[in-house]
Write an enzyme that holds these catalytic residues in place. Sequence first.
Site, short mmCIF file in Angstrom:
data_model
loop_
_atom_site.label_atom_id
_atom_site.label_comp_id
_atom_site.label_asym_id
_atom_site.label_seq_id
_atom_site.Cartn_x
_atom_site.Cartn_y
_atom_site.Cartn_z
CE LYS A 204 -5.23 -17.90 -76.80
NZ LYS A 204 -3.94 -17.89 -77.47
CG ASP A 223 -1.93 -14.69 -73.03
OD1 ASP A 223 -1.89 -14.50 -71.79
OD2 ASP A 223 -1.41 -13.91 -73.84
#
Length: 306
Positions: A204, A223
């Site tokens: 991420k 996310d």
Amino acid sequence: MPRGVVPRQPARTGRQDKVRVGRTLLSAKSVQKQFAGAKNARVGTGALARPGRGKASAAAPEGRPEPAPKPAPAATSEVKGYNPVAPERVAEILKRLDQMYPHATCALTHRSAWELLVATILSAQSTDVNVNRVTPELFRKYPTVEAFAALTPEQLEPDVRSTGFFRNKSKSVVGAAKKIVSDFGGEVPDDMGKLLTLPGVARKTANVVLGTWFKKADGVVVDTHVQRISRRLELTTQTDPQKIEQDLMRVIPRDKWILFAHQIIWHGRKLCTARKPKCADCPLENLCHAADKTWSTVEMHKGAKG
Ligand code: SF4
């Protein structure tokens, strides 16, 4: 709003039952009108056609009871031909996201790849607003990656305390700084493999830095917002972020990977919140069959949950 006027859970039929007068009805009509074109096109919405309703009523011979409308299909699997990741449905979702959030970008303030990396590490389990409160002073105090590399995690802890999980975050930031100085000449690498060698950096964070700073689409940022909304929109059925990313990389065109994630993150903040999403105001509403919608003009699918 008085109890009984707006149902907390939409009817399984997808129709807004029990709403007869007032603002909600107008709101429903306005949303339907707004998306009439898209609904008419029936771009993979699985929208209920309600065969026979309306026309049959008008044609019903006098004195005879009106025929009951056919029951609506109840779940995704029962909607013949519905493919949530059909290219035309995905394209319509992307088109509407472009209209809603044409200039979506990362909300973390930064002036370099290093500042973005630090801000992204600090944003875990925190809000961007909170991180943006901390970072200006942090980067004034320690203006270079070398300045961070000279610290111990304990020295950094007081500066990042308010972002939560400050001990782990301090370790990650100082560890990343040391490795960037020792292995990458003080420059944040623009390579997924190298970024993943940095302490505290998973896909991420690496995707945020690569996409936002280096404009490189090596993956999709997943996310909490992307995770929730991708599931609601049935772009994935997975719960593991890495598997969600793989699904998104399959269904979203590569040239949209970076923007799509930013748009979904903004959508998650503004409308598609974890609790009580604002479905009546959502331009994706008639494409969305999420089971946890708060309002719906289309049927809802059991498996599509945030
Ligand atoms: S309709 Fe509701 S659940 Fe679906 S994307 Fe919009 S806000 Fe989210």
